[in-house]
Design a protein around this motif. Structure first.
Motif, mmCIF file in Angstrom:
data_model
loop_
_atom_site.group_PDB
_atom_site.id
_atom_site.type_symbol
_atom_site.label_atom_id
_atom_site.label_comp_id
_atom_site.label_asym_id
_atom_site.label_seq_id
_atom_site.Cartn_x
_atom_site.Cartn_y
_atom_site.Cartn_z
ATOM 1 N N GLN A 238 21.834 58.336 65.181
ATOM 2 C CA GLN A 238 22.053 59.858 65.364
ATOM 3 C C GLN A 238 20.712 60.363 65.985
ATOM 4 O O GLN A 238 19.677 59.518 65.875
ATOM 5 C CB GLN A 238 21.907 60.525 63.885
ATOM 6 N N GLU A 239 20.532 61.637 66.509
ATOM 7 C CA GLU A 239 19.291 62.154 66.866
ATOM 8 C C GLU A 239 18.319 62.524 65.801
ATOM 9 O O GLU A 239 18.683 62.986 64.852
ATOM 10 C CB GLU A 239 19.880 63.487 67.740
ATOM 11 N N TYR A 240 17.104 62.053 66.100
ATOM 12 C CA TYR A 240 16.147 61.976 65.025
ATOM 13 C C TYR A 240 15.806 63.836 65.196
ATOM 14 O O TYR A 240 15.643 64.455 66.136
ATOM 15 C CB TYR A 240 14.806 61.340 65.322
ATOM 16 N N PRO A 241 15.312 64.444 63.980
ATOM 17 C CA PRO A 241 14.949 65.593 63.940
ATOM 18 C C PRO A 241 13.951 66.379 64.784
ATOM 19 O O PRO A 241 14.189 67.387 65.097
ATOM 20 C CB PRO A 241 14.740 66.054 62.255
ATOM 21 N N THR A 242 12.987 65.682 65.087
ATOM 22 C CA THR A 242 11.854 66.009 65.967
ATOM 23 C C THR A 242 11.610 64.688 66.774
ATOM 24 O O THR A 242 12.320 63.800 66.930
ATOM 25 C CB THR A 242 10.600 65.882 65.082
ATOM 26 N N ASP A 304 3.359 65.018 63.585
ATOM 27 C CA ASP A 304 3.422 66.151 62.617
ATOM 28 C C ASP A 304 2.189 66.771 62.874
ATOM 29 O O ASP A 304 1.051 66.831 62.248
ATOM 30 C CB ASP A 304 3.830 65.812 61.274
ATOM 31 N N ASN A 305 2.287 68.259 63.284
ATOM 32 C CA ASN A 305 1.228 68.947 63.706
ATOM 33 C C ASN A 305 -0.065 68.313 63.983
ATOM 34 O O ASN A 305 -1.011 68.255 63.742
ATOM 35 C CB ASN A 305 0.852 69.792 62.184
ATOM 36 N N GLY A 306 0.179 67.295 65.153
ATOM 37 C CA GLY A 306 -0.849 66.661 65.842
ATOM 38 C C GLY A 306 -1.154 65.444 65.006
ATOM 39 O O GLY A 306 -2.187 64.569 65.449
ATOM 40 N N LYS A 307 -0.938 65.188 63.888
ATOM 41 C CA LYS A 307 -1.177 63.957 63.157
ATOM 42 C C LYS A 307 0.004 62.890 63.286
ATOM 43 O O LYS A 307 0.970 63.007 63.355
ATOM 44 C CB LYS A 307 -1.413 64.392 61.732
ATOM 45 N N ARG A 308 -0.679 61.776 63.538
ATOM 46 C CA ARG A 308 0.529 60.562 63.555
ATOM 47 C C ARG A 308 0.857 60.067 62.120
ATOM 48 O O ARG A 308 0.252 60.239 61.201
ATOM 49 C CB ARG A 308 -0.190 59.178 64.166
ATOM 50 N N GLU A 309 2.366 60.016 62.202
ATOM 51 C CA GLU A 309 3.057 59.602 61.014
ATOM 52 C C GLU A 309 3.941 58.554 61.172
ATOM 53 O O GLU A 309 4.447 58.272 62.352
ATOM 54 C CB GLU A 309 3.740 60.732 60.333
ATOM 55 N N LYS A 310 4.242 57.955 60.138
ATOM 56 C CA LYS A 310 5.305 56.704 59.866
ATOM 57 C C LYS A 310 6.152 56.697 58.846
ATOM 58 O O LYS A 310 5.627 56.980 57.866
ATOM 59 C CB LYS A 310 4.558 55.393 59.846
#
Length: 366
Positions: A238-242, A304-310
């Protein structure tokens, strides 16, 4: 990996230090009790000399008998060669025992107050990983250096570490590889294991059986901003939300491969043993593997808001518990072109059947 490297380095340093210390210990610092232990050790060595030379002689006689069976030599020549080999064995036994007797005499005469140093009595210990199968029967060896020359006259089974890597993807029912939702360049596999190779027939090395165990890590790099989802047991994309930077899905398997390997080889004959070498010859292996899945993980990297997330999801995707497939390799030298294909579907229940496929290089070719 950093911890493993430190542990290995520590073991090697301890081993080398112990070996060096054993070679340079002055007798002035050795107590009488330790001298007695060393003398006892030398006497024990004397008791094994005759058996060792007998085994060497047995190997020489076996080689002579084989030459006689192949009519390469006459019966008279064979008898002469056997007598000469027996004389050499007797002289070797006498000389080796004489050397040990002299070393024992030095210790008994000088005790701990004699010469400041003598040639090595305690050999110390050595650690070896790998090596030429013509020299030793073991791939990994830890012990006294003299014990690392345990040659069998005819060694039909050899061992090696398996390492392979390359491209990985999935063949999806009704789609070509070019239409795959997984990146060809970013998807890969690694295989690490241990293998035995056994010569099948007595007098020819053309056919060999290669078998062992391996850990396989198969990675799929998902493209087009999609990710895997589990909808009531059905796995789909599926398409990821962001917007995402990367989406990777990895499976870890433990498998037991078996290949029928064939190809020419060179026979290497020595005084007390012989070996077959396939090093510079064409080798072809055909077979398959079966095993179990140990785990799976999807990792999504995004901002997310310029911050790298995993976002990591472990063991959430109904991956097939049992793994089985076909594989093969072809080699001319020490590196092989290697391919494997899972006959089992990747997931228990999926929107479209997809099977893992890998192509790469394999580095266990002797």
């Amino acid at each position: 990996m950093n911890i493993i490297t430190k542990v290995v380095a520590y073991v090697i340093l301890i081993t080398l230090f112990g070996k060096l210390q054993a070679q340079t210990t002055p007798l002035d610092s050795i107590g009488s009790a330790e001298v007695a232990v060393k003398i006892q050790h030398l006497k024990q060595q004397k008791s094994t000399i005759e058996e060792e030379e007998r085994e060497i002689l047995k190997g020489k006689i076996a080689k002579i008998n084989k030459q006689l069976d192949l009519k390469e030599i006459t019966a008279e020549t064979a008898e002469t060669l056997k007598k000469e080999a027996a004389k050499v064995a007797v002289l070797n036994i006498e000389n080796r025992i004489d050397i040990l007797d002299k070393r024992i005499a030095l210790l008994e005469r000088n005790g701990y107050g004699g010469e400041r140093s003598v040639e090595t009595i305690d050999e110390g210990y050595t650690l070896r990983i790998g090596g030429n199968e013509e020299i030793s029967d073991s791939f990994i060896y830890l012990g006294k250096p003299s014990g690392d020359e345990n040659r069998k006259y005819d060694k039909r089974t050899s061992t090696d570490i398996v390492f392979a890597f390359g491209f990985n993807n999935a063949l999806i029912e009704g789609e070509s590889l070019s239409d795959s939702p997984y990146k060809i360049g970013g998807s890969g596999f690694i295989e690490l294991g241990y293998a035995w190779k056994t010569r099948i027939f007595e007098n020819t090395n053309f056919w060999r059986l290669k078998y062992g165990f391996s850990f396989q890590w198969n990675k799929l790099n998902i493209k087009n901003n999609k990710y895997l989802v589990n909808m009531d047991g059905v796995i789909a994309l599926q398409e990821y939300p962001t917007d995402v930077d990367k989406v990777k899905f990895r499976t870890t398997n433990l498998v037991f491969p078996m290949h029928l390997e064939f190809g020419p080889s060179t026979k290497i004959e020595k005084d007390n043993y012989f070996r077959y070498s396939t090093g510079e010859h064409l080798k072809i292996g055909l077979g398959g593997y079966a095993g179990v899945n140990l785990g799976n993980m999807q990792k999504v990297k995004y901002k997310d808001n310029g911050k790298r997330e995993k976002d990591k999801q472990r063991n959430k995707f109904e991956v097939n518990e049992f793994v089985y497939g076909v594989s093969g390799y072809i080699s001319l030298g020490g590196v092989a072109l290697y391919a494997k294909y899972d006959l089992n579907p990747l997931f228990n229940n999926q929107a479209a059947d997809q099977n893992n496929v890998s192509v790469g290089l394999r580095f266990d070719m002797d």
